[in-house]
Motif scaffolding. Structure first.
Motif, PDB file in Angstrom:
ATOM      1  N   UNK A   1       0.861  -1.182   0.000  1.00  0.00           N
ATOM      2  CA  UNK A   1       0.000   0.000   0.000  1.00  0.00           C
ATOM      3  C   UNK A   1       0.897   1.233   0.000  1.00  0.00           C
ATOM      4  N   UNK A   2       0.276   2.391  -0.095  1.00  0.00           N
ATOM      5  CA  UNK A   2       1.072   3.615  -0.126  1.00  0.00           C
ATOM      6  C   UNK A   2       1.819   3.797   1.188  1.00  0.00           C
ATOM      7  N   UNK A   3       3.141   3.885   1.155  1.00  0.00           N
ATOM      8  CA  UNK A   3       3.920   4.014   2.393  1.00  0.00           C
ATOM      9  C   UNK A   3       4.034   5.464   2.836  1.00  0.00           C
ATOM     10  N   UNK A   4       4.644   5.643   3.999  1.00  0.00           N
ATOM     11  CA  UNK A   4       4.908   6.986   4.524  1.00  0.00           C
ATOM     12  C   UNK A   4       6.188   7.505   3.862  1.00  0.00           C
ATOM     13  N   UNK A   5       6.050   7.974   2.631  1.00  0.00           N
ATOM     14  CA  UNK A   5       7.215   8.273   1.798  1.00  0.00           C
ATOM     15  C   UNK A   5       8.115   9.322   2.443  1.00  0.00           C
ATOM     16  N   UNK A   6       7.530  10.393   2.972  1.00  0.00           N
ATOM     17  CA  UNK A   6       8.362  11.442   3.550  1.00  0.00           C
ATOM     18  C   UNK A   6       9.153  10.928   4.753  1.00  0.00           C
ATOM     19  N   UNK A   7       8.561  10.026   5.527  1.00  0.00           N
ATOM     20  CA  UNK A   7       9.270   9.469   6.676  1.00  0.00           C
ATOM     21  C   UNK A   7      10.409   8.559   6.225  1.00  0.00           C
ATOM     22  N   UNK A   8      10.230   7.898   5.104  1.00  0.00           N
ATOM     23  CA  UNK A   8      11.307   7.049   4.587  1.00  0.00           C
ATOM     24  C   UNK A   8      12.461   7.912   4.080  1.00  0.00           C
ATOM     25  N   UNK A   9      12.153   9.076   3.460  1.00  0.00           N
ATOM     26  CA  UNK A   9      13.221  10.043   3.152  1.00  0.00           C
ATOM     27  C   UNK A   9      13.979  10.404   4.429  1.00  0.00           C
ATOM     28  N   UNK A  10      13.194  10.703   5.461  1.00  0.00           N
ATOM     29  CA  UNK A  10      13.798  11.088   6.729  1.00  0.00           C
ATOM     30  C   UNK A  10      14.632   9.972   7.327  1.00  0.00           C
ATOM     31  N   UNK A  11      14.181   8.728   7.166  1.00  0.00           N
ATOM     32  CA  UNK A  11      14.916   7.591   7.709  1.00  0.00           C
ATOM     33  C   UNK A  11      16.293   7.466   7.065  1.00  0.00           C
ATOM     34  N   UNK A  12      16.400   7.812   5.791  1.00  0.00           N
ATOM     35  CA  UNK A  12      17.718   7.803   5.142  1.00  0.00           C
ATOM     36  C   UNK A  12      18.651   8.798   5.819  1.00  0.00           C
ATOM     37  N   UNK A  13      18.128   9.973   6.190  1.00  0.00           N
ATOM     38  CA  UNK A  13      18.944  10.967   6.884  1.00  0.00           C
ATOM     39  C   UNK A  13      19.299  10.502   8.295  1.00  0.00           C
ATOM     40  N   UNK A  14      18.371   9.795   8.962  1.00  0.00           N
ATOM     41  CA  UNK A  14      18.663   9.222  10.273  1.00  0.00           C
ATOM     42  C   UNK A  14      19.839   8.249  10.167  1.00  0.00           C
ATOM     43  N   UNK A  15      19.820   7.415   9.137  1.00  0.00           N
ATOM     44  CA  UNK A  15      20.928   6.480   8.930  1.00  0.00           C
ATOM     45  C   UNK A  15      22.241   7.231   8.714  1.00  0.00           C
TER      46      UNK A  15
END
Length: 390
Positions: A238-252
């Motif tokens: 289903x449609x994911x939380x795309x903006x949060x996944x962008x943010x997760x890359x920055x967290x990494x």
């Protein structure tokens, strides 16, 4: 308008780099760009779980991930054991009861951890346990359960799956899912992962996947098999939380820049700073040092103070925002979150403002004692005498 100094156990402060990453233009979750991002993220978050398994990304809060872990592995009428040491352990009980599992509840006094001996004695008379559920870090009490040791007990006495809630500690506490023998480990975005609420991460062992394949799950949206199938394509069903996944890359990025071992050490340091400061102010702590959480400290009401009044005063006058107690601890404790985007300087700031508030309430203490104690812990670690040097 002033911004509150958020020292909650979640949501927690968000780094500027992460905020900027989430401002990225949206693109389709069926595009090649998203597939590339999803696969990159999957590789980069595995070390936080201590696993070689893929990480499932659910567009949900942590509670939905706990429900997914339960409903995908166990069928109505099957026996499960739930270890509860606080409010969030009781979440697992409620989820399991809602799906009509046969629940065996091991309830530990709030403020204490579950020990190997307690769990072994509890499991020995039980038969045909399908899964054992446990909370790694209990947010309501500030306890870090010895999950590695509990996993050994589970596997020594049962063939059950070991399913663990790591919502308030993954990213800030050690986790070795594969080595310890955890079958499902879940976390949420808004805690040590330094993101807004709305994304949860789930890792599943091969043993758990076999159980899920055999289970007649009634779930549609939280069907982990569907997420696994789509993950092979680098997508979500289903449609994911795309903006949060962008943010997760920055967290990494941030965790990799610091080094995950140093991230773990920083959380332990802040725990020790807070505990030393409170003791120097003659303010009690709910938990023992042995099982104290590295991400949250639960602090008893300073003697002679009305806690609600004190917390309101700290927020109004000093913009310092703590969480109160839950359940029967409401009005008796407050919770000092020191996870994710939090550093020793933030602890020193919060302790200083606590002291200011205490003086406003005519609480008897030596001004500066808390700051001095926290600084001493920090300087000892920084000078190479504490775990940061190991």
């Amino acid at each position: 308008m002033y911004t509150n100094i958020l020292r909650h156990p979640g949501p927690t402060p968000i780094p500027k780099k992460v905020q900027l990453a989430m401002a990225h233009d949206i693109y389709s979750h069926r595009s090649g760009d998203f597939v590339e991002l999803y696969r990159e993220i999957n590789k980069r978050v595995k070390p936080l779980f201590g696993t070689k398994q893929d990480i499932i990304l659910l567009p949900s809060g942590g509670t939905a991930a706990l429900e997914a872990a339960a409903v995908n592995t166990v069928s109505p009428g099957e026996d499960v054991a739930v270890i509860t040491i606080g409010a969030f352990g009781d979440y697992f009980v409620g989820i399991c009861e809602k799906y009509n599992f046969n629940v065996h509840k091991l309830a530990i006094e709030w403020g204490e951890a579950c020990t190997e001996e307690m769990l072994a004695d509890f499991l020995k008379p039980l038969n045909n346990i399908k899964a054992v559920f446990a909370t790694y870090n209990e947010t309501s009490t500030g306890i870090l359960n010895p999950i590695d040791k509990l996993a050994k007990v589970v596997h020594a006495h049962t063939d059950a799956l070991f399913i663990v809630d790591g919502v308030s500690c993954i990213g800030g506490a050690p986790a070795e899912m594969d080595e310890w023998g955890i079958d499902i480990l879940v976390t949420g975005s808004q805690k040590a992962m330094m993101l807004p609420p709305g994304l949860s991460l789930v890792s599943v062992s091969e043993k758990a996947w076999r159980a899920i394949e055999e289970n007649k799950t009634p779930s549609y949206y939280l069907n982990l098999l569907s997420y696994r199938d789509w993950a092979e394509k680098g997508m979500t069903p289903n449609t994911p939380a795309i903006t949060l996944i962008y943010g997760l890359a920055a967290v990494c990025d941030l965790i990799e820049e610091e080094g995950f071992d140093q991230t773990i050490a920083r959380h332990a340091l802040m725990r020790d700073m807070v505990r030393a400061a409170m003791r120097s102010l003659n303010i009690g702590l709910l938990t023992s040092d042995e099982f104290a959480s590295p991400t949250i400290t639960t602090i008893l009401t300073p003697e002679g103070l009305d806690l609600d009044d004190f917390l309101r005063h700290l927020k109004k006058e000093y913009h310092l925002d703590f969480a109160g107690g839950l359940g029967h601890l409401q009005g008796k404790v407050f919770r000092f979150g020191h996870m994710g985007y939090c550093f020793p300087s933030d602890v020193l700031q919060a302790v200083s403002l606590i002291e200011a508030g205490l003086q406003d309430f005519n609480y008897s203490f030596e001004p500066g004692a808390g700051i001095k104690a926290a600084q001493k812990v920090f300087l000892e670690w920084d000078r190479g005498t504490g775990p940061l040097s190991q």
